[in-house]
Design a protein around this motif. Structure first.
Motif, PDB file in Angstrom:
ATOM      1  N   VAL A  86       2.239   3.659   4.415  1.00  0.00           N
ATOM      2  CA  VAL A  86       2.323   3.775   2.957  1.00  0.00           C
ATOM      3  C   VAL A  86       3.062   2.592   2.351  1.00  0.00           C
ATOM      4  O   VAL A  86       2.587   1.955   1.393  1.00  0.00           O
ATOM      5  N   VAL A  87       4.220   2.261   2.892  1.00  0.00           N
ATOM      6  CA  VAL A  87       5.026   1.181   2.333  1.00  0.00           C
ATOM      7  C   VAL A  87       4.295  -0.155   2.444  1.00  0.00           C
ATOM      8  O   VAL A  87       4.220  -0.928   1.468  1.00  0.00           O
ATOM      9  N   GLU A  88       3.738  -0.435   3.614  1.00  0.00           N
ATOM     10  CA  GLU A  88       3.051  -1.710   3.815  1.00  0.00           C
ATOM     11  C   GLU A  88       1.817  -1.834   2.924  1.00  0.00           C
ATOM     12  O   GLU A  88       1.528  -2.910   2.388  1.00  0.00           O
ATOM     13  N   ASN A  89       1.081  -0.728   2.780  1.00  0.00           N
ATOM     14  CA  ASN A  89      -0.093  -0.763   1.903  1.00  0.00           C
ATOM     15  C   ASN A  89       0.297  -1.026   0.458  1.00  0.00           C
ATOM     16  O   ASN A  89      -0.368  -1.787  -0.248  1.00  0.00           O
ATOM     17  N   LEU A  90       1.385  -0.409   0.032  1.00  0.00           N
ATOM     18  CA  LEU A  90       1.839  -0.623  -1.344  1.00  0.00           C
ATOM     19  C   LEU A  90       2.344  -2.046  -1.538  1.00  0.00           C
ATOM     20  O   LEU A  90       2.152  -2.650  -2.602  1.00  0.00           O
ATOM     21  N   LYS A  91       2.968  -2.603  -0.533  1.00  0.00           N
ATOM     22  CA  LYS A  91       3.399  -3.996  -0.626  1.00  0.00           C
ATOM     23  C   LYS A  91       2.202  -4.918  -0.812  1.00  0.00           C
ATOM     24  O   LYS A  91       2.246  -5.877  -1.590  1.00  0.00           O
ATOM     25  N   LYS A  92       1.103  -4.612  -0.114  1.00  0.00           N
ATOM     26  CA  LYS A  92      -0.097  -5.440  -0.218  1.00  0.00           C
ATOM     27  C   LYS A  92      -0.731  -5.326  -1.600  1.00  0.00           C
ATOM     28  O   LYS A  92      -1.071  -6.330  -2.226  1.00  0.00           O
ATOM     29  N   VAL A  93      -0.908  -4.079  -2.074  1.00  0.00           N
ATOM     30  CA  VAL A  93      -1.618  -3.905  -3.355  1.00  0.00           C
ATOM     31  C   VAL A  93      -0.771  -4.379  -4.528  1.00  0.00           C
ATOM     32  O   VAL A  93      -1.303  -4.866  -5.529  1.00  0.00           O
ATOM     33  N   THR A  94       0.556  -4.257  -4.417  1.00  0.00           N
ATOM     34  CA  THR A  94       1.393  -4.715  -5.530  1.00  0.00           C
ATOM     35  C   THR A  94       1.427  -6.230  -5.621  1.00  0.00           C
ATOM     36  O   THR A  94       1.620  -6.787  -6.702  1.00  0.00           O
ATOM     37  N   LYS A  95       1.226  -6.912  -4.499  1.00  0.00           N
ATOM     38  CA  LYS A  95       1.201  -8.374  -4.524  1.00  0.00           C
ATOM     39  C   LYS A  95      -0.047  -8.905  -5.206  1.00  0.00           C
ATOM     40  O   LYS A  95      -0.052 -10.013  -5.737  1.00  0.00           O
ATOM     41  N   THR A  96      -1.120  -8.122  -5.188  1.00  0.00           N
ATOM     42  CA  THR A  96      -2.387  -8.582  -5.769  1.00  0.00           C
ATOM     43  C   THR A  96      -2.465  -8.358  -7.263  1.00  0.00           C
ATOM     44  O   THR A  96      -3.411  -8.788  -7.914  1.00  0.00           O
ATOM     45  N   LYS A 155      10.372  11.956   2.472  1.00  0.00           N
ATOM     46  CA  LYS A 155      10.430  10.800   3.377  1.00  0.00           C
ATOM     47  C   LYS A 155       9.802   9.569   2.711  1.00  0.00           C
ATOM     48  O   LYS A 155      10.362   8.465   2.756  1.00  0.00           O
ATOM     49  N   ILE A 156       8.609   9.775   2.120  1.00  0.00           N
ATOM     50  CA  ILE A 156       7.927   8.660   1.443  1.00  0.00           C
ATOM     51  C   ILE A 156       8.768   8.157   0.278  1.00  0.00           C
ATOM     52  O   ILE A 156       8.911   6.946   0.071  1.00  0.00           O
ATOM     53  N   TYR A 157       9.327   9.099  -0.463  1.00  0.00           N
ATOM     54  CA  TYR A 157      10.144   8.764  -1.640  1.00  0.00           C
ATOM     55  C   TYR A 157      11.329   7.877  -1.248  1.00  0.00           C
ATOM     56  O   TYR A 157      11.558   6.814  -1.836  1.00  0.00           O
ATOM     57  N   HIS A 158      12.072   8.310  -0.236  1.00  0.00           N
ATOM     58  CA  HIS A 158      13.257   7.551   0.179  1.00  0.00           C
ATOM     59  C   HIS A 158      12.863   6.216   0.821  1.00  0.00           C
ATOM     60  O   HIS A 158      13.553   5.203   0.632  1.00  0.00           O
ATOM     61  N   SER A 159      11.756   6.195   1.550  1.00  0.00           N
ATOM     62  CA  SER A 159      11.297   4.956   2.170  1.00  0.00           C
ATOM     63  C   SER A 159      10.906   3.926   1.114  1.00  0.00           C
ATOM     64  O   SER A 159      11.239   2.743   1.231  1.00  0.00           O
ATOM     65  N   LEU A 160      10.231   4.371   0.059  1.00  0.00           N
ATOM     66  CA  LEU A 160       9.848   3.464  -1.022  1.00  0.00           C
ATOM     67  C   LEU A 160      11.075   2.948  -1.772  1.00  0.00           C
ATOM     68  O   LEU A 160      11.151   1.766  -2.134  1.00  0.00           O
ATOM     69  N   LYS A 161      12.024   3.824  -2.020  1.00  0.00           N
ATOM     70  CA  LYS A 161      13.251   3.403  -2.700  1.00  0.00           C
ATOM     71  C   LYS A 161      14.009   2.368  -1.861  1.00  0.00           C
ATOM     72  O   LYS A 161      14.530   1.391  -2.403  1.00  0.00           O
ATOM     73  N   GLU A 162      14.052   2.570  -0.553  1.00  0.00           N
ATOM     74  CA  GLU A 162      14.737   1.626   0.326  1.00  0.00           C
ATOM     75  C   GLU A 162      14.066   0.257   0.300  1.00  0.00           C
ATOM     76  O   GLU A 162      14.709  -0.765   0.565  1.00  0.00           O
ATOM     77  N   TYR A 168      -8.671   6.589  -2.238  1.00  0.00           N
ATOM     78  CA  TYR A 168      -9.012   6.507  -0.813  1.00  0.00           C
ATOM     79  C   TYR A 168      -7.769   6.857   0.004  1.00  0.00           C
ATOM     80  O   TYR A 168      -6.632   6.779  -0.486  1.00  0.00           O
ATOM     81  N   ASN A 169      -8.001   7.246   1.240  1.00  0.00           N
ATOM     82  CA  ASN A 169      -6.901   7.661   2.109  1.00  0.00           C
ATOM     83  C   ASN A 169      -6.312   6.477   2.864  1.00  0.00           C
ATOM     84  O   ASN A 169      -7.033   5.546   3.250  1.00  0.00           O
ATOM     85  N   ILE A 170      -4.995   6.529   3.058  1.00  0.00           N
ATOM     86  CA  ILE A 170      -4.300   5.523   3.857  1.00  0.00           C
ATOM     87  C   ILE A 170      -3.421   6.230   4.874  1.00  0.00           C
ATOM     88  O   ILE A 170      -3.071   7.423   4.704  1.00  0.00           O
ATOM     89  N   SER A 171      -3.068   5.549   5.924  1.00  0.00           N
ATOM     90  CA  SER A 171      -2.250   6.138   6.982  1.00  0.00           C
ATOM     91  C   SER A 171      -0.859   6.478   6.454  1.00  0.00           C
ATOM     92  O   SER A 171      -0.254   5.702   5.709  1.00  0.00           O
ATOM     93  N   LEU A 172      -0.370   7.627   6.825  1.00  0.00           N
ATOM     94  CA  LEU A 172       0.965   8.066   6.421  1.00  0.00           C
ATOM     95  C   LEU A 172       2.029   7.072   6.874  1.00  0.00           C
ATOM     96  O   LEU A 172       3.026   6.853   6.182  1.00  0.00           O
ATOM     97  N   ASN A 173       1.796   6.459   8.021  1.00  0.00           N
ATOM     98  CA  ASN A 173       2.788   5.516   8.561  1.00  0.00           C
ATOM     99  C   ASN A 173       2.744   4.148   7.873  1.00  0.00           C
ATOM    100  O   ASN A 173       3.630   3.327   8.092  1.00  0.00           O
TER     101      ASN A 173
END
Length: 564
Positions: free
Chosen positions: A553-563, A486-493, A546-551
């Motif tokens: 994942v995409v938003e957290n990665l968007k934030k960290v990749t922007k920085t 699920k995470i894999y396909h969500s990130l690819k999308e 550190y742990n992040i919410s399963l729901n």
């Protein structure tokens, strides 16, 4: 991409002949495989990085008005004979013959080929300016290939060539290319400097190099600590300030038996190096030339050869000096007016010098010029020199050259009769610019600049994958497997370049490999964290995970990749 459908081949140890960190890591990470001396195959994971570098370059070149083409790697000797570079280029050129005994070379560069294309295609000023570029394999038969793809014989290069009706048009494109190169290296995520440089074998009137800063870099860069001035050591210059307040002392001839070296003079006279007027003898196109400079400076052969305007320059032998009644270690400027002399501008700041007396076993103490000689800049700068723009002092750093741009002028167009008709219908010679980037070398330079004990820390823009998902027990837990997918396909999308490491390996091995190949972001999925509705996140540069919410994942990665 799923790791089970990809090819990763890593090593625990690097080969013993791998000297640079980048070479060691690129071999260990399976980026490249050695075929022969200076020849490397790019393996799938390394090729992903190479293609990302290539795509960034292509995107910025297109934005800057470049038009892509592709020229043959193999070139006929006829074109090189037109510019007289067939023999001049030297042994770096790999020459071959076809079955008809015709001479060809594996192109080390493409000035001749592109000029041949343009002289056949461009006829009118209305078609100008135009800037062609290619991303093509080059070959230079290095005498000592080393450092992996940093100094390989075969390499990938972006080279572009602009053609203009006049110098003003060239300056406009040169400025556009300078700005495009800055955008390219910024987007690549590299710490770099653009520096004024010598044009070298390519020729031309003006040039700049782009260097990735790294302690292992082969090039020495001088830069101001208070301004934007920066130049390759071959090109760097300084302001020399005279010392008018120091009084001239009477000159004395001193007996100095067997004292003929700089260090022995320093010891004998208890003086500083910059008090000694050093002499170095050269033979320039058959003529003896004596160069004089401060004892703490080194001759810059590139500057000297340009000042002398000669083709052949080499150090004089003792026999060359004996013919002119000169004695090695005892040469000075007094009484040798019949010999050509070149004075470095460092001499302007010198008074009460120690120099040779042009007599065996004798030196002059407190020598001063009756009239200030005509001086030239023929030496390397040293740290602490004044910046030539008058702002601050010069400092040194090391860099890896990854780009070079030239204002070629008419060197090739004149030699190859590349002309166009101007607005009055009069035939004119085209003016040229040349702009190169070492695509494969950038990968090595990026690794050299970005690594730690665990492997590469590649910039996100060129990492083989942006994110890796590492499951704990994917073949033992349906929950882990399903959530990973699920995470894999969500990130690819969401357009993340993601690797799902679905191999049946221990977590420690997967962690180590993802660190080694430089993936910036890691998501670890295990049953314990999933039962809490979480996954573990760790950035490649972070000390702790550190742990992040399963729901989220995409938003957290968007934030960290922007920085990043």
């Amino acid at each position: 991409m799923k790791a089970s459908q990809f090819y990763l081949s890593t090593l625990k140890e690097a080969p013993q002949d791998a000297e640079l960190k980048s070479h060691q890591l690129m071999i260990r990470a399976g980026f490249i495989k050695r075929l022969s001396s200076g020849l490397y195959s790019w393996m799938p994971v390394g090729l992903r990085v190479l293609k990302k570098v290539e795509n960034i370059i292509r995107e910025e070149m297109n934005k800057a008005g470049g038009i892509e083409l592709l020229m043959p790697a193999i070139q006929p000797s006829d074109l090189w004979n037109e510019t007289q570079r067939w023999d001049l280029f030297g042994p770096q050129m790999l020459k071959i013959k076809d079955r008809h005994d015709n001479d060809f070379c594996f192109g080390p560069t493409h000035e001749e080929v592109i000029t041949d294309i343009v002289r056949k295609e461009i006829k009118s000023y209305k078609q100008l300016p135009i800037n062609f570029y290619q991303i093509q394999t080059k070959f230079r038969d290095e005498i000592r290939p080393r450092f992996g793809v940093m100094r390989a014989r075969e390499f990938l290069m972006k080279d572009s060539y602009s053609f203009h009706a006049n110098e003003e048009s060239l300056q406009e494109t040169y400025k556009a290319m300078f700005e495009a190169y800055n955008k390219i290296f910024t987007q690549l995520g590299l710490n770099y400097r653009s520096v004024a440089a010598d044009s070298g074998a390519i020729g031309g009137d003006s040039s700049h190099e782009f260097h990735v800063l790294a302690d292992s870099g082969e090039d020495l860069i001088a830069f101001s600590d208070q301004s934007d001035y920066a130049a390759n050591i071959e090109k760097a210059t300084t302001q020399i300030q005279a010392n008018p307040k120091q009084k001239s002392l009477p000159t004395a001839k001193i007996h100095t038996p067997s004292i003929s070296t700089i260090n022995s003079l320093v010891g004998y006279f208890q003086c500083n190096l910059d008090q000694i007027l050093k002499s170095i003898a050269f033979v320039a196109d058959g003529e003896l030339v004596i160069c004089f400079l401060a004892g703490n400076r080194e001759i810059n052969l590139i500057k000297l050869q340009k000042i002398l305007a000669v083709e052949k320059l080499h150090m004089a032998k003792d026999a060359d000096l004996e013919k002119n009644n000169l004695f090695p270690g005892y040469i000075g400027p007094q009484g040798i007016d019949h010999i050509r002399q070149i004075f470095d501008h460092s001499v302007l700041a010198m008074k009460n010098m120690i120099c040779g007396a042009n007599e065996l076993d004798y030196h002059l103490k407190d020598f001063n010029f009756q009239q200030t000689p005509s001086c030239h800049d023929i030496s390397n700068v040293i740290e602490g020199d004044l910046s030539p723009d008058g702002k601050g002092q010069l400092k040194f750093c090391r860099g890896i050259e990854v780009g070079h741009i030239f204002q070629l002028g008419k060197k090739y167009s004149e030699a190859m009769s590349a002309n166009f008709l101007d607005e009055q219908g009069v035939s004119q010679t085209l003016t040229m610019g040349c702009y190169g980037i070492g695509v494969s070398r950038i990968v090595a330079a990026a690794v050299e600049q970005n690594n730690d004990d665990n492997g590469m820390i590649l910039p996100q823009s060129i990492a083989p994958f942006e994110v890796v998902i590492i499951p704990i027990g994917i073949n033992k837990s349906d929950l882990v497997k399903n959530e990973c997918l699920k995470i894999y396909h969500s990130l690819k999308e969401n357009n993340f370049d993601v690797l799902l490491d679905d191999r049946d390996l221990r977590p420690g091995i997967m962690f180590a490999e993802s660190d080694l190949i430089g993936i910036p972001h890691r998501i670890v999925v295990g049953e314990k964290s999933l039962n809490l509705g979480e996954v573990e996140y760790k950035g490649r540069k972070d000390q702790e995970a550190y742990n992040i919410s399963l729901n989220d994942v995409v938003e957290n990665l968007k934030k960290v990749t922007k920085t990043i």
